[in-house]
Design an enzyme around this catalytic site. Structure first.
Site, PDB file in Angstrom:
ATOM      1  N   ASN A   1      44.102  61.814  48.701  1.00 19.01           N
ATOM      2  CA  ASN A   1      45.486  62.158  48.409  1.00 19.01           C
ATOM      3  C   ASN A   1      45.611  62.970  47.117  1.00 19.01           C
ATOM      4  O   ASN A   1      45.258  62.506  46.036  1.00 19.01           O
ATOM      5  CB  ASN A   1      46.298  60.864  48.300  1.00 19.01           C
ATOM      6  CG  ASN A   1      47.788  61.097  48.225  1.00 19.01           C
ATOM      7  OD1 ASN A   1      48.250  62.233  48.194  1.00 19.01           O
ATOM      8  ND2 ASN A   1      48.555  60.027  48.183  1.00 19.01           N
TER       9      ASN A   1
ATOM     10  N   HIS B   1      55.344  46.741  54.643  1.00 17.55           N
ATOM     11  CA  HIS B   1      55.814  47.112  53.307  1.00 17.55           C
ATOM     12  C   HIS B   1      57.331  47.015  53.225  1.00 17.55           C
ATOM     13  O   HIS B   1      58.048  47.776  53.877  1.00 17.55           O
ATOM     14  CB  HIS B   1      55.380  48.538  52.973  1.00 17.55           C
ATOM     15  CG  HIS B   1      53.895  48.691  52.848  1.00 17.55           C
ATOM     16  ND1 HIS B   1      53.057  48.641  53.935  1.00 17.55           N
ATOM     17  CD2 HIS B   1      53.095  48.884  51.769  1.00 17.55           C
ATOM     18  CE1 HIS B   1      51.813  48.801  53.533  1.00 17.55           C
ATOM     19  NE2 HIS B   1      51.809  48.939  52.222  1.00 17.55           N
TER      20      HIS B   1
ATOM     21  N   ARG C   1      54.254  42.917  52.054  1.00 15.82           N
ATOM     22  CA  ARG C   1      54.173  43.313  50.639  1.00 15.82           C
ATOM     23  C   ARG C   1      55.579  43.620  50.168  1.00 15.82           C
ATOM     24  O   ARG C   1      56.309  44.371  50.826  1.00 15.82           O
ATOM     25  CB  ARG C   1      53.278  44.535  50.465  1.00 15.82           C
ATOM     26  CG  ARG C   1      52.925  44.821  49.008  1.00 15.82           C
ATOM     27  CD  ARG C   1      52.280  46.171  48.838  1.00 15.82           C
ATOM     28  NE  ARG C   1      53.271  47.239  48.723  1.00 15.82           N
ATOM     29  CZ  ARG C   1      52.980  48.491  48.330  1.00 15.82           C
ATOM     30  NH1 ARG C   1      51.743  48.828  48.043  1.00 15.82           N
ATOM     31  NH2 ARG C   1      53.928  49.402  48.256  1.00 15.82           N
TER      32      ARG C   1
ATOM     33  N   TYR D   1      57.491  53.111  41.215  1.00 16.65           N
ATOM     34  CA  TYR D   1      56.470  53.436  42.206  1.00 16.65           C
ATOM     35  C   TYR D   1      56.390  52.302  43.232  1.00 16.65           C
ATOM     36  O   TYR D   1      56.362  51.119  42.875  1.00 16.65           O
ATOM     37  CB  TYR D   1      55.122  53.609  41.508  1.00 16.65           C
ATOM     38  CG  TYR D   1      54.044  54.186  42.380  1.00 16.65           C
ATOM     39  CD1 TYR D   1      53.979  55.550  42.609  1.00 16.65           C
ATOM     40  CD2 TYR D   1      53.083  53.378  42.975  1.00 16.65           C
ATOM     41  CE1 TYR D   1      52.986  56.109  43.399  1.00 16.65           C
ATOM     42  CE2 TYR D   1      52.087  53.917  43.765  1.00 16.65           C
ATOM     43  CZ  TYR D   1      52.044  55.283  43.983  1.00 16.65           C
ATOM     44  OH  TYR D   1      51.051  55.817  44.776  1.00 16.65           O
TER      45      TYR D   1
ATOM     46  N   ASP E   1      52.043  44.494  44.766  1.00 17.34           N
ATOM     47  CA  ASP E   1      51.136  45.472  44.177  1.00 17.34           C
ATOM     48  C   ASP E   1      51.628  45.848  42.786  1.00 17.34           C
ATOM     49  O   ASP E   1      52.753  46.335  42.623  1.00 17.34           O
ATOM     50  CB  ASP E   1      51.089  46.718  45.072  1.00 17.34           C
ATOM     51  CG  ASP E   1      49.972  47.681  44.699  1.00 17.34           C
ATOM     52  OD1 ASP E   1      49.371  47.504  43.622  1.00 17.34           O
ATOM     53  OD2 ASP E   1      49.713  48.607  45.482  1.00 17.34           O
TER      54      ASP E   1
ATOM     55  N   HIS F   1      49.954  48.070  40.921  1.00 15.78           N
ATOM     56  CA  HIS F   1      49.565  49.473  40.744  1.00 15.78           C
ATOM     57  C   HIS F   1      48.885  49.712  39.394  1.00 15.78           C
ATOM     58  O   HIS F   1      49.126  50.720  38.725  1.00 15.78           O
ATOM     59  CB  HIS F   1      50.773  50.408  40.911  1.00 15.78           C
ATOM     60  CG  HIS F   1      51.345  50.385  42.300  1.00 15.78           C
ATOM     61  ND1 HIS F   1      52.597  49.882  42.584  1.00 15.78           N
ATOM     62  CD2 HIS F   1      50.825  50.800  43.480  1.00 15.78           C
ATOM     63  CE1 HIS F   1      52.829  49.981  43.880  1.00 15.78           C
ATOM     64  NE2 HIS F   1      51.777  50.534  44.451  1.00 15.78           N
TER      65      HIS F   1
ATOM     66  N   GLU G   1      47.967  42.428  43.872  1.00 16.97           N
ATOM     67  CA  GLU G   1      47.069  43.571  44.026  1.00 16.97           C
ATOM     68  C   GLU G   1      47.004  44.429  42.765  1.00 16.97           C
ATOM     69  O   GLU G   1      48.026  44.692  42.130  1.00 16.97           O
ATOM     70  CB  GLU G   1      47.548  44.420  45.204  1.00 16.97           C
ATOM     71  CG  GLU G   1      46.701  45.651  45.460  1.00 16.97           C
ATOM     72  CD  GLU G   1      47.267  46.503  46.577  1.00 16.97           C
ATOM     73  OE1 GLU G   1      46.880  47.682  46.669  1.00 16.97           O
ATOM     74  OE2 GLU G   1      48.110  46.007  47.356  1.00 16.97           O
TER      75      GLU G   1
ATOM     76  N   GLU H   1      41.316  49.668  45.711  1.00 14.03           N
ATOM     77  CA  GLU H   1      41.597  50.782  46.611  1.00 14.03           C
ATOM     78  C   GLU H   1      41.189  52.112  46.002  1.00 14.03           C
ATOM     79  O   GLU H   1      40.990  53.093  46.727  1.00 14.03           O
ATOM     80  CB  GLU H   1      43.066  50.808  47.024  1.00 14.03           C
ATOM     81  CG  GLU H   1      44.044  51.290  45.984  1.00 14.03           C
ATOM     82  CD  GLU H   1      45.464  51.359  46.536  1.00 14.03           C
ATOM     83  OE1 GLU H   1      46.070  52.441  46.465  1.00 14.03           O
ATOM     84  OE2 GLU H   1      45.964  50.335  47.028  1.00 14.03           O
TER      85      GLU H   1
ATOM     86  N   ARG I   1      39.424  45.862  48.316  1.00 15.28           N
ATOM     87  CA  ARG I   1      40.418  46.776  48.874  1.00 15.28           C
ATOM     88  C   ARG I   1      39.858  48.167  49.184  1.00 15.28           C
ATOM     89  O   ARG I   1      40.551  48.987  49.767  1.00 15.28           O
ATOM     90  CB  ARG I   1      41.567  46.929  47.864  1.00 15.28           C
ATOM     91  CG  ARG I   1      42.410  45.702  47.681  1.00 15.28           C
ATOM     92  CD  ARG I   1      43.520  45.664  48.702  1.00 15.28           C
ATOM     93  NE  ARG I   1      44.473  46.733  48.490  1.00 15.28           N
ATOM     94  CZ  ARG I   1      45.109  47.390  49.466  1.00 15.28           C
ATOM     95  NH1 ARG I   1      44.875  47.099  50.728  1.00 15.28           N
ATOM     96  NH2 ARG I   1      45.961  48.357  49.181  1.00 15.28           N
TER      97      ARG I   1
ATOM     98  N   HIS J   1      42.659  49.015  52.008  1.00 11.47           N
ATOM     99  CA  HIS J   1      43.762  49.964  51.870  1.00 11.47           C
ATOM    100  C   HIS J   1      44.018  50.639  53.216  1.00 11.47           C
ATOM    101  O   HIS J   1      43.082  51.000  53.924  1.00 11.47           O
ATOM    102  CB  HIS J   1      43.374  51.003  50.818  1.00 11.47           C
ATOM    103  CG  HIS J   1      44.381  52.079  50.593  1.00 11.47           C
ATOM    104  ND1 HIS J   1      45.635  51.830  50.102  1.00 11.47           N
ATOM    105  CD2 HIS J   1      44.300  53.430  50.784  1.00 11.47           C
ATOM    106  CE1 HIS J   1      46.305  52.976  49.993  1.00 11.47           C
ATOM    107  NE2 HIS J   1      45.519  53.955  50.403  1.00 11.47           N
TER     108      HIS J   1
ATOM    109  N   ASP K   1      48.479  57.589  53.398  1.00 12.70           N
ATOM    110  CA  ASP K   1      47.698  58.659  52.772  1.00 12.70           C
ATOM    111  C   ASP K   1      46.312  58.754  53.383  1.00 12.70           C
ATOM    112  O   ASP K   1      45.508  59.595  52.978  1.00 12.70           O
ATOM    113  CB  ASP K   1      47.615  58.482  51.250  1.00 12.70           C
ATOM    114  CG  ASP K   1      46.951  57.187  50.832  1.00 12.70           C
ATOM    115  OD1 ASP K   1      46.701  56.329  51.694  1.00 12.70           O
ATOM    116  OD2 ASP K   1      46.691  57.030  49.631  1.00 12.70           O
TER     117      ASP K   1
ATOM    118  N   GLU L   1      46.020  46.347  55.448  1.00 10.21           N
ATOM    119  CA  GLU L   1      47.269  47.037  55.154  1.00 10.21           C
ATOM    120  C   GLU L   1      47.642  47.933  56.329  1.00 10.21           C
ATOM    121  O   GLU L   1      46.782  48.601  56.921  1.00 10.21           O
ATOM    122  CB  GLU L   1      47.120  47.881  53.888  1.00 10.21           C
ATOM    123  CG  GLU L   1      48.392  48.621  53.502  1.00 10.21           C
ATOM    124  CD  GLU L   1      48.256  49.385  52.198  1.00 10.21           C
ATOM    125  OE1 GLU L   1      49.298  49.777  51.639  1.00 10.21           O
ATOM    126  OE2 GLU L   1      47.121  49.589  51.729  1.00 10.21           O
TER     127      GLU L   1
ATOM    128  N   TRP M   1      46.747  53.991  33.386  1.00 14.03           N
ATOM    129  CA  TRP M   1      46.492  53.236  34.637  1.00 14.03           C
ATOM    130  C   TRP M   1      45.784  54.064  35.669  1.00 14.03           C
ATOM    131  O   TRP M   1      45.402  55.095  35.634  1.00 14.03           O
ATOM    132  CB  TRP M   1      47.769  52.689  35.259  1.00 14.03           C
ATOM    133  CG  TRP M   1      48.713  53.701  35.793  1.00 14.03           C
ATOM    134  CD1 TRP M   1      49.477  54.575  35.083  1.00 14.03           C
ATOM    135  CD2 TRP M   1      49.018  53.967  37.160  1.00 14.03           C
ATOM    136  NE1 TRP M   1      50.233  55.350  35.895  1.00 14.03           N
ATOM    137  CE2 TRP M   1      49.982  54.999  37.187  1.00 14.03           C
ATOM    138  CE3 TRP M   1      48.602  53.425  38.376  1.00 14.03           C
ATOM    139  CZ2 TRP M   1      50.511  55.505  38.375  1.00 14.03           C
ATOM    140  CZ3 TRP M   1      49.132  53.931  39.544  1.00 14.03           C
ATOM    141  CH2 TRP M   1      50.077  54.957  39.539  1.00 14.03           C
TER     142      TRP M   1
END
Length: 402
Positions: free
Chosen positions: A37, A122, A147, A159, A210, A212, A236, A262, A283, A312, A316, A339, A402
């Site tokens: 991605n 999700h 999730r 996000y 998540d 992130h 996550e 992931e 993941r 994951h 994407d 997922e 991150w």
């Protein structure tokens, strides 16, 4: 059975995808997903300029040797671009082998360990009310695991939360947008979110969240501890994966299960996390982590430490990647959850699949190989459109780590 032809297609039927198509001298076709991605063209170039010329003429049955050649034969190993390319080659070779034997891919991985693959959906919302309503909608569709993400009060963007009602898509056309982030607000709002979700939807549904990668170890430990009353299936990516020792702090303070990886791309990224039992789910996806050959090794290694898989599977990655994951999930013993984000209908103009969603799980057809076909003509109608994930800064302008 030699590789006679190798082609790379970059198209955008709802999302940018990089597809590898290998054809043998016996006219057997194998497909692999090389999507990364935001860096799709980099992987396409790596394949076309460096890998595929060395692949032509090789025996497609020698999957392990070919994997070792493209991993160890390159002086510059690992990294997301390299491993996405290696993964695509590997999955395409497994697809060829299964098609040549006229059997579903999972039969080459030991056969079925289960009859279905548990998946999570999700749910998200611009408020706690919206997020709770979204959870209810997914439960009504049959999901047993969800999730949950909600906008952080006081921030213009969060996000994982859809901007519009027509679905969640984090990548935006062009150069990456820059969003602001506030950790204290997030740490205050998230436990309240899950208190509400449990009150509204009860104890039976599995709940996931998540982070992130947006917390320091001590912040993540606090959040994991605060979420314990709501019995998450997993938390996550609570911290960036580079500092594996940071997971020790979370483990000392909480029994909330942790999933991570992931953005990892080799089994070696998990060494400390597995041997010290710092996580509960791996993941790393099949299409970024070296393909089926390498993920089989990781899954076996993880099983020794009572760690399960939870690959994951967002949009994407193309349907080829999801199909490969589902065959893998059906076969291995230490599967945990998969997922699942449904692709938009335009995606299936290009990819025809042999899997389906049924009451909270995915079922896989008995079609040979992956059970996926790729329509080159349809793909040509959806040209590549550069897109990027957002970049985050703290409220004072500092680029977020991150």
């Amino acid at each position: 059975m030699k590789i006679a032809k190798a082609e790379v297609f970059v198209c955008s039927p709802g999302r940018n995808f990089v597809t590898l198509k290998l054809t043998t001298d016996e006219a057997i076709v194998g497909l692999g997903d090389a999507t990364l991605n935001g860096r799709e063209k980099a992987v396409a170039s790596y394949l076309e300029d460096h890998c595929l010329p060395a692949l032509i003429g090789r025996d497609a049955r020698n999957i392990e040797d070919i994997w070792q050649y493209f991993y160890r034969g390159a002086y510059w190993r690992r990294g997301p671009v390299t491993m996405a390319a290696v993964s695509a080659i590997d999955v395409a070779l497994w697809d060829i082998k299964a098609r040549s034997l006229n059997t579903p891919l999972y039969n080459l991985l030991g056969g079925k360990s289960r009859h279905e693959v548990l998946v999570y959906g999700h749910a998200n919302g611009k408020s706690v009310d919206d997020a709770s309503a979204s959870v209810g909608e997914l439960i009504a569709q049959g999901f047993r695991a969800v999730r949950v993400q909600s906008a952080v009060p006081g921030l213009s963007h969060t996000y994982g939360v859809a901007k519009h009602t027509d679905g969640y898509e984090p990548a935006q056309l062009g150069i990456a947008e820059e969003h602001l982030w506030d950790t204290p607000k997030y740490l205050r709002s998230t436990p309240r979110l899950f208190e509400r979700i449990r009150a509204d939807h009860g104890e039976e549904v599995h709940l996931l969240h998540d982070v992130h990668h947006r917390l320091t170890p001590i912040e993540a430990a606090r959040l994991a501890k605060d979420l314990e009353p709501y019995r998450l299936f997993w938390l996550e990516d609570p911290v960036p994966g580079e500092l594996q020792e940071g997971l020790r702090l979370i483990r000392r303070h909480s029994t909330t299960p942790i999933a991570i990886g992931e953005v990892f791309n080799t089994a070696y990224d998990y060494s400390t996390l597995l041997t010290e039992q710092l996580i509960d789910y791996v993941r790393m996806p099949v299409s970024h982590g070296g393909g089926i050959t390498h993920l089989l090794k990781l899954a076996a290694w993880a099983s020794f430490y009572h760690v399960q898989t939870g690959f994951h599977g967002a949009t994407d990655l193309s349907p080829i990647a999801l199909a490969a994951a589902l065959h893998f999930d059906l076969a291995i013993n230490n599967f945990g959850i998969q997922e699942y984000m449904p692709h938009p209908e335009t995606t299936f103009d290009v990819f025809r699949v042999g899997y389906a969603f049924e009451q909270g799980a995915m079922v896989v057809s008995d079609a040979p190989g992956l059970g996926v076909t790729f329509d080159e003509g349809a793909a040509s109608k959806y040209p590549y459109a550069p897109a990027s994930l957002p970049v985050n800064r703290k409220l004072d302008g500092t680029l977020f780590n991150w």
